[in-house]
Design a protein around this motif. Structure first.
Motif, PDB file in Angstrom:
ATOM      1  N   ALA A 135       0.291  -1.426  -0.269  1.00  0.00           N
ATOM      2  CA  ALA A 135      -0.220   0.190   0.070  1.00  0.00           C
ATOM      3  C   ALA A 135       1.115   1.805  -0.219  1.00  0.00           C
ATOM      4  N   ASP A 136       0.402   2.172  -1.085  1.00  0.00           N
ATOM      5  CA  ASP A 136       1.081   2.967  -0.878  1.00  0.00           C
ATOM      6  C   ASP A 136       0.337   4.312  -1.286  1.00  0.00           C
ATOM      7  N   ILE A 137      -0.218   4.920  -0.720  1.00  0.00           N
ATOM      8  CA  ILE A 137      -1.433   6.273  -1.230  1.00  0.00           C
ATOM      9  C   ILE A 137      -0.458   7.417  -1.635  1.00  0.00           C
ATOM     10  N   PRO A 138      -0.816   8.041  -3.309  1.00  0.00           N
ATOM     11  CA  PRO A 138       0.280   9.640  -3.004  1.00  0.00           C
ATOM     12  C   PRO A 138      -0.191  10.564  -2.126  1.00  0.00           C
ATOM     13  N   GLU A 139       0.536  11.062  -1.744  1.00  0.00           N
ATOM     14  CA  GLU A 139       0.489  12.111  -0.665  1.00  0.00           C
ATOM     15  C   GLU A 139      -1.055  12.816  -0.936  1.00  0.00           C
ATOM     16  N   GLU A 140      -0.542  13.651  -2.023  1.00  0.00           N
ATOM     17  CA  GLU A 140      -1.588  14.449  -2.771  1.00  0.00           C
ATOM     18  C   GLU A 140      -3.071  13.710  -2.633  1.00  0.00           C
ATOM     19  N   ALA A 141      -3.437  12.745  -2.038  1.00  0.00           N
ATOM     20  CA  ALA A 141      -4.529  12.103  -1.918  1.00  0.00           C
ATOM     21  C   ALA A 141      -5.001  12.466  -0.772  1.00  0.00           C
ATOM     22  N   LEU A 142      -3.759  12.612   0.321  1.00  0.00           N
ATOM     23  CA  LEU A 142      -4.601  12.600   1.653  1.00  0.00           C
ATOM     24  C   LEU A 142      -4.482  14.187   2.069  1.00  0.00           C
ATOM     25  N   VAL A 143      -3.763  15.031   0.898  1.00  0.00           N
ATOM     26  CA  VAL A 143      -3.918  16.686   0.987  1.00  0.00           C
ATOM     27  C   VAL A 143      -5.468  17.452   0.251  1.00  0.00           C
TER      28      VAL A 143
END
Length: 402
Positions: A17-25
């Motif tokens: 699992a490695d969600i892009p940081e922009e998705a969390l922002v």
């Protein structure tokens, strides 16, 4: 329909699992922009999730919650992908350090995910470290259902419990398991029951903690509001009254909506994080555990791990379609064709479940019931709420099948 399509790539691929940081922002931005509804006009949850309950949780989600810790929980375990029947299936596969461990495939439910099962990994794969014996160890397979979590989303119809059961049988075959058991609560119960009913090569038996035991005459009375069936024992009458009250309180309204209009619901819960959280917390079992749990280890982060997985994978709608695919009452013995199951069945009844199945109904529904036990703690998400007790139940339930 075969579980593996012709010329399908059957490789098992490592996954992380490695969600892009922009998705969390973007998630935090949307939470900050939440437009809240008016406060309910009643002092209870009869109008739905209460503003005072959900607002602090959602605000914390946008300011203090850290998804990377949730990712670390998943990535600390061996994760894989494989393509079955045209769908990528995500699964966790943990082999026991003990010889002769019994392979076990466990299926999560809604609004759960593989997160609801993670606390059982240690107790099930390494019982000596949790008060058990090495002879009760399991190799553990935890798949994400199609349309849930990191698994692929079906693009055609037909992905109900039977088709998922076929996919699970293919998964266990690919892993090289020639004898294994299955377990499930919530949606995992009809999926595991379908596996037992189909009885593919290798399945020894199942354990379920939301059994389909309601007899046809009771199911009919509940559906029509007819008179209480004659001849019920005191315990059966108490369960009948419990089910009647459950229906009267509208606790199944979420299932009715997803079973008839999952796409319409999807537009609402896919666009707003607060809406997704409110919809999921409307599930009575999830809400009860979230706000009334006696588990001292439960934190808001644990609840948000699960909700955030739905958000980041955009699976609110694809997960809801499972209700549309399954037209039967998963608590009805007749609808779930329990009499067709010839394999051993084990049942644990947890006191906080949506209904407490009487043993008389269970034995009438499942003709090869080999284990039935009522415990004193736990609810609908038993593996999440009481992982040690839940794991001890599975050890006891499957002991005779080793």
């Amino acid at each position: 329909m075969a579980s593996a399509q012709p010329n399908e790539d059957t490789a098992i691929r490592p996954f992380r699992a490695d969600i892009p940081e922009e998705a969390l922002v973007e998630l935090r931005r949307r939470i900050a922009a939440t437009r809240w509804p008016d406060q309910e006009t009643v002092p209870d949850q009869s109008q739905g999730i209460q503003l005072a309950n959900i607002k602090p949780l959602v605000e914390y989600w946008g300011t203090g919650y850290d998804w990377r810790k949730a990712e670390a929980k998943l990535n600390a375990l061996p994760q894989f992908m494989t393509r079955i029947d045209g769908i990528d299936i995500h699964f966790i596969h943990v082999r026991s350090p003990h010889p002769n461990a019994l392979p076990l495939i466990m299926t999560h439910g809604w609004p759960g995910s593989v997160f609801e099962l993670l606390k059982t990994v240690g107790p099930l794969t390494d019982p000596p470290a949790h008060g058990g014996g090495a002879q009760d160890a399991f190799d553990l397979v935890l798949p994400s259902m199609p349309g849930y979590g990191f698994s692929g989303k079906p693009t055609d119809t037909g992905w109900g419990p039977d088709r998922i059961a076929r996919a699970w049988a293919e998964l266990m075959k690919r892993l090289g398991y020639t004898r294994y058991v299955a377990q499930g609560g919530d949606w995992g119960s009809p999926v595991s029951s379908a596996m037992a009913r189909r009885a593919p090569t290798g399945v020894l038996g199942i354990h379920i903690n939301l059994p389909a035991t309601i007899p046809p005459e009771v199911d009919q009375a509940l559906a029509t509001g007819g008179p209480v069936p004659a001849g019920l024992s005191d315990k059966e009458r108490a369960t009948f009254d419990e089910l009647s009250a459950y229906a009267m309180m509208g606790n199944r309204s979420y299932a009715v909506m997803m079973g008839t209009r999952p796409q319409t619901i999807g537009f609402a819960i896919t666009d707003t994080p607060a809406g997704l959280a409110a919809w999921m917390l409307g599930h009575p079992g999830f809400a009860t555990w979230t706000y009334s749990s006696s588990d001292p280890d439960k934190t808001p982060d644990e609840v948000l791990d699960n909700i955030t997985l739905y958000w980041l994978t955009n699976t609110a709608t694809s997960a809801a379609r499972l209700y549309w695919e399954n037209k039967s009452n998963i608590l009805s013995a007749t609808a779930e064709k329990t009499v067709e199951i010839a394999l051993p069945v084990a049942i644990t009844v947890f006191p906080g479940e949506v209904y407490r199945a009487p043993e008389t109904w269970a034995r009438r529904a499942y003709h090869k019931l080999v284990y039935f036990h009522e415990v004193d703690r736990g609810g609908h998400f038993a593996a999440w709420e009481q992982p040690e007790l839940f794991s001890a139940e599975l050890r006891a339930a499957f002991r005779s099948l080793r």
